[in-house]
Design an enzyme around this catalytic site. Sequence first.
Site, PDB file in Angstrom:
ATOM      1  N   ASP A  12       1.143  21.706  68.474  1.00  0.00           N
ATOM      2  CA  ASP A  12       0.801  22.822  67.586  1.00  0.00           C
ATOM      3  C   ASP A  12       1.797  22.900  66.430  1.00  0.00           C
ATOM      4  O   ASP A  12       3.011  22.894  66.656  1.00  0.00           O
ATOM      5  CB  ASP A  12       0.842  24.146  68.353  1.00  0.00           C
ATOM      6  CG  ASP A  12      -0.297  24.279  69.350  1.00  0.00           C
ATOM      7  OD1 ASP A  12      -1.230  23.462  69.292  1.00  0.00           O
ATOM      8  OD2 ASP A  12      -0.252  25.198  70.181  1.00  0.00           O
ATOM      9  N   ASN A  52      -1.712  24.164  77.909  1.00  0.00           N
ATOM     10  CA  ASN A  52      -1.253  25.557  77.975  1.00  0.00           C
ATOM     11  C   ASN A  52      -1.610  26.201  79.307  1.00  0.00           C
ATOM     12  O   ASN A  52      -0.792  26.899  79.918  1.00  0.00           O
ATOM     13  CB  ASN A  52      -1.884  26.374  76.844  1.00  0.00           C
ATOM     14  CG  ASN A  52      -1.427  25.953  75.468  1.00  0.00           C
ATOM     15  OD1 ASN A  52      -0.395  25.313  75.316  1.00  0.00           O
ATOM     16  ND2 ASN A  52      -2.204  26.305  74.467  1.00  0.00           N
ATOM     17  N   PHE A 116      -8.043  21.394  63.589  1.00  0.00           N
ATOM     18  CA  PHE A 116      -7.711  20.633  64.791  1.00  0.00           C
ATOM     19  C   PHE A 116      -8.099  19.177  64.572  1.00  0.00           C
ATOM     20  O   PHE A 116      -9.243  18.867  64.240  1.00  0.00           O
ATOM     21  CB  PHE A 116      -8.463  21.198  66.001  1.00  0.00           C
ATOM     22  CG  PHE A 116      -8.047  20.559  67.304  1.00  0.00           C
ATOM     23  CD1 PHE A 116      -6.910  20.990  67.963  1.00  0.00           C
ATOM     24  CD2 PHE A 116      -8.791  19.535  67.867  1.00  0.00           C
ATOM     25  CE1 PHE A 116      -6.518  20.407  69.155  1.00  0.00           C
ATOM     26  CE2 PHE A 116      -8.405  18.939  69.049  1.00  0.00           C
ATOM     27  CZ  PHE A 116      -7.262  19.377  69.703  1.00  0.00           C
ATOM     28  N   GLN A 173     -15.476  24.677  71.100  1.00  0.00           N
ATOM     29  CA  GLN A 173     -16.414  23.579  70.958  1.00  0.00           C
ATOM     30  C   GLN A 173     -17.875  24.032  70.894  1.00  0.00           C
ATOM     31  O   GLN A 173     -18.757  23.209  70.681  1.00  0.00           O
ATOM     32  CB  GLN A 173     -16.226  22.572  72.108  1.00  0.00           C
ATOM     33  CG  GLN A 173     -14.904  21.816  72.063  1.00  0.00           C
ATOM     34  CD  GLN A 173     -14.775  20.911  70.843  1.00  0.00           C
ATOM     35  OE1 GLN A 173     -15.108  21.299  69.725  1.00  0.00           O
ATOM     36  NE2 GLN A 173     -14.284  19.709  71.058  1.00  0.00           N
ATOM     37  N   ASP A 257      -5.436  31.346  76.661  1.00  0.00           N
ATOM     38  CA  ASP A 257      -5.091  30.340  77.670  1.00  0.00           C
ATOM     39  C   ASP A 257      -4.263  30.961  78.791  1.00  0.00           C
ATOM     40  O   ASP A 257      -4.435  30.637  79.974  1.00  0.00           O
ATOM     41  CB  ASP A 257      -4.312  29.193  77.029  1.00  0.00           C
ATOM     42  CG  ASP A 257      -5.104  28.482  75.941  1.00  0.00           C
ATOM     43  OD1 ASP A 257      -6.350  28.532  75.990  1.00  0.00           O
ATOM     44  OD2 ASP A 257      -4.480  27.901  75.046  1.00  0.00           O
TER      45      ASP A 257
END
Length: 327
Positions: A12, A52, A116, A173, A257
Amino acid sequence: MRLAVTGSVATDHLAVFPGRFTDHLLADQLDRISLSFLADALEVRRGGVAANITVGLGRLGLRPLLVGAVGHDFADYDSWLVNNGVDTRAVHVSETLHTARFMCTTDQDHNQIATFYAGAMAEARTISLSDLHDRLGPLGLVLIAPDDPEAMLRHTRESRAIGVPFAADPSQQLARLDGPQARELIDGARYLFTNEYEASLLVERTGLDRAEILARVGTWVCTQGAEGADILERARPVLHVPAVPTGAAVDPTGVGDALRAGFLAAVARGLPTERGVQLGCALATEVLESVGTQEYKIDPSRLLSRIHAAYGSVAAGDVAPLIEDLP
């Protein structure tokens, strides 16, 4: 219960913009945006959804199996994960691609603009859960988190084929999935995770209303940001779990997460879903108060105090055996 978590492993790059994105968006120019925000701070941190979540599970005393694809630059990250209680034997290492990158800028209102880069994540589709189930031992539950879409579909199909319960977490997604793919990812899931926006997108993608989606899954946990989360189950009223309050919010990246990690740690040890979401909300607040997704520390007494203050003594008493002896 042996937990496996499939999904992204990434680095990240987290920047902070001291203003508001909305102050620089022109309503009549939204079809031709070209902006550059001068950031005051940059943190380079380890991340990725699956990484994570497994770090959270590891710090809560479990030893989850991480299932994902990484690049040849993974060695230092691998050591970090192992030292945080994660089993990395199922991680696939690409010979040609770098580990995925998440690049995110957060403004003063905690709005985010992110990109991303998948990198080695595209090779996650080569990983066979059936082989891992045979080679590394039986799996009790598989969380299928955001990953290469073909990998997510493969892991879902193989979970069904070998009879392993799975949790569906399509999250980011969803934008890349068509209707049949989205329906396939949730059909038969023991748990479904979304936030409120993703819930609406899931309805649009699948062509199913919320009742029809709930009929296909066991328990649906729908997060509400600062409002907490809703627990939806068939033939039961919606149960709302408020967030654990904080006066020191720093960075929202990875909060969802952490909630998933707390939830899975609790249900894996036999606690009901409400306790799982409560532990997840408490862990999410710990992450919210730190920069980066894995930089927080778990102080068992502080975590229990948060749960007691937010949810009462009975909730704290139920959760205490899971966390009071953590190092």
